[in-house]
Design a protein around this motif. Structure first.
Motif, mmCIF file in Angstrom:
data_model
loop_
_atom_site.group_PDB
_atom_site.id
_atom_site.type_symbol
_atom_site.label_atom_id
_atom_site.label_comp_id
_atom_site.label_asym_id
_atom_site.label_seq_id
_atom_site.Cartn_x
_atom_site.Cartn_y
_atom_site.Cartn_z
ATOM 1 N N VAL A 1 0.865 -1.182 0.000
ATOM 2 C CA VAL A 1 0.000 0.000 0.000
ATOM 3 C C VAL A 1 0.900 1.229 0.000
ATOM 4 O O VAL A 1 1.689 1.419 0.930
ATOM 5 C CB VAL A 1 -0.931 0.010 1.224
ATOM 6 C CG1 VAL A 1 -1.788 1.277 1.238
ATOM 7 C CG2 VAL A 1 -1.812 -1.232 1.238
ATOM 8 N N VAL B 1 1.112 5.315 -0.036
ATOM 9 C CA VAL B 1 0.358 6.536 0.259
ATOM 10 C C VAL B 1 1.332 7.705 0.142
ATOM 11 O O VAL B 1 2.192 7.892 1.004
ATOM 12 C CB VAL B 1 -0.262 6.485 1.667
ATOM 13 C CG1 VAL B 1 -1.131 7.712 1.921
ATOM 14 C CG2 VAL B 1 -1.064 5.203 1.870
ATOM 15 N N GLU C 1 -3.006 5.052 -9.856
ATOM 16 C CA GLU C 1 -3.744 5.005 -8.594
ATOM 17 C C GLU C 1 -4.699 3.813 -8.583
ATOM 18 O O GLU C 1 -5.070 3.262 -9.617
ATOM 19 C CB GLU C 1 -4.520 6.303 -8.383
ATOM 20 C CG GLU C 1 -3.639 7.483 -8.013
ATOM 21 C CD GLU C 1 -4.411 8.590 -7.321
ATOM 22 O OE1 GLU C 1 -4.769 8.422 -6.133
ATOM 23 O OE2 GLU C 1 -4.658 9.625 -7.969
ATOM 24 N N LEU D 1 -5.981 -0.127 -7.186
ATOM 25 C CA LEU D 1 -5.447 -1.473 -6.943
ATOM 26 C C LEU D 1 -4.997 -2.111 -8.243
ATOM 27 O O LEU D 1 -5.727 -2.085 -9.240
ATOM 28 C CB LEU D 1 -6.529 -2.336 -6.294
ATOM 29 C CG LEU D 1 -6.119 -3.757 -5.883
ATOM 30 C CD1 LEU D 1 -5.186 -3.722 -4.684
ATOM 31 C CD2 LEU D 1 -7.355 -4.593 -5.570
ATOM 32 N N LEU E 1 -1.489 -1.124 -4.118
ATOM 33 C CA LEU E 1 -2.610 -0.194 -3.975
ATOM 34 C C LEU E 1 -2.022 1.185 -3.700
ATOM 35 O O LEU E 1 -1.357 1.391 -2.681
ATOM 36 C CB LEU E 1 -3.521 -0.627 -2.830
ATOM 37 C CG LEU E 1 -4.706 0.288 -2.498
ATOM 38 C CD1 LEU E 1 -5.579 0.519 -3.724
ATOM 39 C CD2 LEU E 1 -5.527 -0.303 -1.358
ATOM 40 N N TYR E 2 -2.262 2.125 -4.635
ATOM 41 C CA TYR E 2 -1.658 3.457 -4.523
ATOM 42 C C TYR E 2 -2.725 4.525 -4.412
ATOM 43 O O TYR E 2 -3.711 4.518 -5.157
ATOM 44 C CB TYR E 2 -0.773 3.735 -5.745
ATOM 45 C CG TYR E 2 -0.288 5.165 -5.847
ATOM 46 C CD1 TYR E 2 0.336 5.788 -4.768
ATOM 47 C CD2 TYR E 2 -0.456 5.902 -7.030
ATOM 48 C CE1 TYR E 2 0.787 7.093 -4.858
ATOM 49 C CE2 TYR E 2 -0.004 7.207 -7.132
ATOM 50 C CZ TYR E 2 0.608 7.805 -6.034
ATOM 51 O OH TYR E 2 1.040 9.106 -6.122
ATOM 52 N N THR E 3 -2.517 5.447 -3.445
ATOM 53 C CA THR E 3 -3.349 6.642 -3.350
ATOM 54 C C THR E 3 -2.445 7.855 -3.194
ATOM 55 O O THR E 3 -1.481 7.829 -2.416
ATOM 56 C CB THR E 3 -4.336 6.550 -2.167
ATOM 57 O OG1 THR E 3 -5.179 7.701 -2.166
ATOM 58 C CG2 THR E 3 -3.621 6.441 -0.836
ATOM 59 N N SER F 1 -9.664 6.112 6.561
ATOM 60 C CA SER F 1 -9.264 5.989 5.153
ATOM 61 C C SER F 1 -8.098 5.022 5.002
ATOM 62 O O SER F 1 -8.102 4.151 4.123
ATOM 63 C CB SER F 1 -8.884 7.357 4.586
ATOM 64 O OG SER F 1 -9.982 8.243 4.613
ATOM 65 N N GLN G 1 -9.257 1.420 5.718
ATOM 66 C CA GLN G 1 -10.041 0.863 4.612
ATOM 67 C C GLN G 1 -9.150 0.470 3.435
ATOM 68 O O GLN G 1 -9.348 -0.586 2.819
ATOM 69 C CB GLN G 1 -11.103 1.879 4.176
ATOM 70 C CG GLN G 1 -12.220 2.059 5.193
ATOM 71 C CD GLN G 1 -13.054 3.304 4.944
ATOM 72 O OE1 GLN G 1 -12.930 3.954 3.894
ATOM 73 N NE2 GLN G 1 -13.903 3.657 5.908
ATOM 74 N N LEU G 2 -8.151 1.311 3.138
ATOM 75 C CA LEU G 2 -7.203 0.962 2.071
ATOM 76 C C LEU G 2 -6.460 -0.318 2.415
ATOM 77 O O LEU G 2 -6.275 -1.206 1.572
ATOM 78 C CB LEU G 2 -6.201 2.105 1.863
ATOM 79 C CG LEU G 2 -6.683 3.363 1.143
ATOM 80 C CD1 LEU G 2 -5.638 4.460 1.271
ATOM 81 C CD2 LEU G 2 -6.940 3.062 -0.335
ATOM 82 N N THR G 3 -6.012 -0.409 3.653
ATOM 83 C CA THR G 3 -5.236 -1.574 4.080
ATOM 84 C C THR G 3 -6.096 -2.838 4.027
ATOM 85 O O THR G 3 -5.637 -3.895 3.586
ATOM 86 C CB THR G 3 -4.694 -1.343 5.503
ATOM 87 O OG1 THR G 3 -4.024 -0.085 5.556
ATOM 88 C CG2 THR G 3 -3.715 -2.435 5.889
ATOM 89 N N LYS H 1 -8.648 -3.346 2.089
ATOM 90 C CA LYS H 1 -8.872 -3.657 0.673
ATOM 91 C C LYS H 1 -7.687 -4.428 0.098
ATOM 92 O O LYS H 1 -7.862 -5.422 -0.625
ATOM 93 C CB LYS H 1 -9.097 -2.368 -0.113
ATOM 94 C CG LYS H 1 -9.404 -2.585 -1.592
ATOM 95 C CD LYS H 1 -9.681 -1.251 -2.280
ATOM 96 C CE LYS H 1 -9.994 -1.453 -3.766
ATOM 97 N NZ LYS H 1 -10.281 -0.152 -4.438
#
Length: 724
Positions: free
Chosen positions: A486, A488, A527, A529, A538-540, A556, A559-561, A563
């Motif tokens: 992940v 960020v 950006e 998955l 998974l990039y945001t 946030s 939830q990303l983690t 996912k």
């Protein structure tokens, strides 16, 4: 048959430490004083502090009282006036004092105890001091706190080192992010070089004398050094000769506030858990030795004993929730805890009462400390498992370069949100997330095996940079083998423009993340998955530090983690508590989550945080609780056994109808200072004697197959006989 039975009973009666694998230096402590009855603490090795002329006599006093002896001395500072004045080599070295831009010297405790900008001659000076320790019989060398302040870098000695290291004139560190980054790299190198000189010297001395003398470094965590704006060689010391670390984590470091869900406050337990985890991670990657420091107070003398006690329990529990470590520095500076000058406020200062009365440590806290010291000898348990914990195998990637971006001209987030923004969201929901050292993914004992410990990793380059492109090769291989990464990062960190491998030579990349995504086969702006081999990325494009100041930011990240975990079929679990079983011990922390339900423990337990070793039945771990419990059912019934004690226990023997043993502790100040011992007995005692004298009935408590004894504490061994 009675003789055989007595032998079996004798083995069963031994303290647990005598029945498990322990090392003579599992428990250590440091002091600059000689032995006294008030610091007769339970440890087998003492680190005599300092290399002055009194050192040999101090070593002798501890050895005469049965302790093994090592020597610890400061690296960045110490009473080294003879070096500064020129007594060592005929040349003054005042120019090696760390210096701020204003010209202000950075001092530790006075003009002759400054923080040093270490030259090669300083490394030779430290080696000479260490030689005196070795000649006096030191069995190990501990070098403390190699620290270079981020705000320093203006001394003449540092300017000369810049010219030598970079082959160009010195630049003012605050002139650009590049200059600050390069100044920090140089500071990192200088202390790495100084310690390497000492390590090399000790190895040579050992070979010449047919001995094997290990060298260890006592250091704060990378997390704390970054937040306190200090540069230290940290993980790289294992590459230049260090045999391991003392993880210097305590209330003073862990109460440093951080942001979570937009709220800035002290989170001592959570911060300590991450700090201990960071240093454990470095040691684990190398197979080297590590001790965890537990300090019953802190350097700030103006907090109350109640504050010290609650925060010590939090840091202690945080350390015990690290299942791979079972060696401890039980305290530093015992004289400031138990000595005559160890006076602290009786209550926390307030506006109405800014200077409360100062008192000595209470008998209750003194007894509790000694009970825990005794228990710490027994933490090396083969049966260690989580009773309550969330998803395991998660980590937050960190690099020593976190220390390189901490001051002008464009410092990274002062509250270290780039780290806490990724680490706290899972931890606050019971997921035992671990800081994972970037450098260990391509250096160390077995980098590939090291990475296999993790299923999901979080990464940002906000506030840190990858020291080598080899990290990207290692992490890309890990992802392709099935890991979830992940990322960020909003790519706005000004230190992306610092001169380093991703933007020099053949590389002309805007950020190191571009190279990472190239290694992963992804577009830099990919950006969302993405499948990469058997794993995912998974990039945001967000700032972790900014998210810490947003009430919804933690959700946030979580939830990303989740996912990312779902995408690799890693079961996602959250809990309201962390509870670890270590043999008979239960270590527990209730997390401060809203609407958290207590975690119920079933059975009867001994409360090791209670000076009277109270018995608890079916205790519940509530939010904010910290607990260290012992389960008497771990031991075979029908045989006598010493379960817990606030003293050193020696010379244990048992027959079919009695058990005898000796106790010694720190010398009590008054009759209120008691030794407490709880035993498992097959039946009620018929008599108890202490040093040949009957113990009064009100000091003997028997119930539920357990006997509690309480009697005055003494440093001299007292023989206890329990007949039943």
């Amino acid at each position: 048959m009675r003789f055989v039975a007595a032998l079996l009973l004798s083995a069963a009666a031994l303290p647990l430490a005598a029945q498990t694998t322990t090392s003579p230096d599992d428990l250590i402590f440091q002091t600059n004083q000689g032995w006294s009855a008030r610091v007769n603490v339970e440890a087998q090795m003492v680190m005599v502090y300092g290399i002055d002329a009194t050192m040999p006599e101090r070593i002798r006093s501890w050895r005469d009282h049965g302790y093994r002896v090592a020597v610890m001395t400061g690296v960045a500072w110490g009473p080294y006036g003879d070096y500064l004045r020129g007594d060592f080599d005929g040349k003054e070295h005042w120019n090696e004092t760390q210096q701020e831009k204003s010209g202000k010297l950075i001092l530790h405790t006075g003009r002759e105890v400054p923080y040093i900008s270490p030259s090669e001659s300083y490394g030779r000076y430290l080696s000479e001091g260490v030689k005196r320790a070795l000649d006096a019989g030191a069995e190990a060398i501990y070098l403390e706190e190699p620290e270079f302040w981020a705000r320093a870098g203006w001394s003449e000695a540092f300017k000369e080192e810049w010219q030598s290291y970079y082959h160009e004139p010195w630049q003012t560190p605050d002139s650009s992010p590049d200059a600050q980054y390069r100044a920090s790299k140089l500071k990192y190198f200088l202390y790495r070089r100084a310690l390497a000189q000492v390590f090399d010297f000790v190895k040579q001395w050992s070979q010449q004398h047919g001995k094997s003398i290990p060298c260890y470094v006592a250091t704060h965590s990378l997390i704390n050094y970054a937040q306190w704006q200090i540069v230290s060689p940290e993980s790289s010391l294992l590459q230049v000769g260090a045999d391991g670390f003392i993880a210097q984590v305590w209330t003073g470091t862990s109460r440093t506030p951080n942001y979570y869900q937009g709220v800035l406050k002290e989170r001592t337990f959570e911060t300590a858990f991450l700090e201990y985890g960071a240093l454990q991670n470095i040691a684990q990657s190398s197979g080297k030795r590590i001790w965890y420091l537990n300090d019953p107070i802190e350097d700030n003398p103006n907090h109350s004993w109640t504050d010290y006690r609650s925060n010590w329990e939090s840091t202690l529990v945080a350390s015990l929730l690290q299942p791979h470590v079972s060696s401890y520095e039980i305290l530093p500076w015992p004289d400031r805890i138990f000595g005559q000058k160890g006076l602290r406020p009786i209550t926390e200062p307030t506006a109405a009462n800014p200077k409360p009365d100062r008192v000595a440590i209470s008998p209750a806290y003194e007894t509790e400390l000694q009970t825990v010291f005794h228990a710490l000898r027994e933490m090396n348990q083969p049966d260690t498992h989580w009773q309550s914990a969330g998803t395991q195998g998660l980590g937050v990637l960190v690099s020593d370069t976190m220390m390189f971006q901490r001051t002008q001209p464009q410092p990274s987030d002062p509250d270290l949100g780039r780290f806490y923004g990724l680490a706290l969201p899972p931890l606050m929901h019971g997921i035992p997330v671990e800081p994972v050292q970037i450098e260990s993914t391509y250096e160390g004992k077995d980098p590939a095996d090291f990475l296999r410990n993790y299923k999901l990793l979080l990464l940002t380059y906000e506030g840190q940079k990858p020291p080598s492109a080899r990290f990207h090769q290692a992490i890309a291989a890990w992802v392709k083998a099935g890991g979830a990464l992940v990322v960020v990062d909003d790519d706005k960190d000004p230190y992306h423009y610092a001169h380093d491998w991703w933007n020099s030579g053949a590389q002309h990349l805007a950020t190191p993340r571009v190279d990472l995504f190239h290694q992963l086969g992804l577009s830099p702006d990919a950006e969302g998955l993405h499948r990469v081999g058997r794993g995912v990325v998974l990039y945001t494009a967000k700032s972790p530090a900014a998210l810490t100041r947003d009430k919804t930011g933690a959700d946030s990240i979580r939830q990303l983690t989740k996912k990312a975990a779902d995408s690799i079929h890693l079961p996602w679990k959250e809990t309201n508590s962390l509870v670890l079983r270590r043999g008979p011990f239960v270590v527990a922390a209730g997390l401060d989550a809203e609407s958290a339900k207590p975690f119920a423990l079933h059975g009867t337990f001994i409360n090791l945080f209670d000076p009277h070793l109270a018995v608890l039945r079916n205790p519940a771990i509530k939010p904010g609780d910290r607990a260290l419990l012992l389960d008497p059912k771990f031991f075979a019934s029908g045989r006598p056994h010493i379960l817990a004690a606030s003293a050193k226990i020696t010379d244990v023997s048992a027959t079919a109808d009695s058990i005898t043993f000796s106790t010694s502790s720190i010398e009590g100040r008054s009759p209120a200072d008691l030794t407490a011992v709880r035993l498992l007995l097959p039946k009620a005692p018929t008599s108890v004697t202490v040093a040949g004298q009957p113990l009064q009935p009100d000091a003997i408590h028997y119930a539920d197959g357990m006997l509690l004894l309480e009697f005055p504490a003494h440093a001299d061994a007292q023989r206890i006989l329990v007949s039943f």
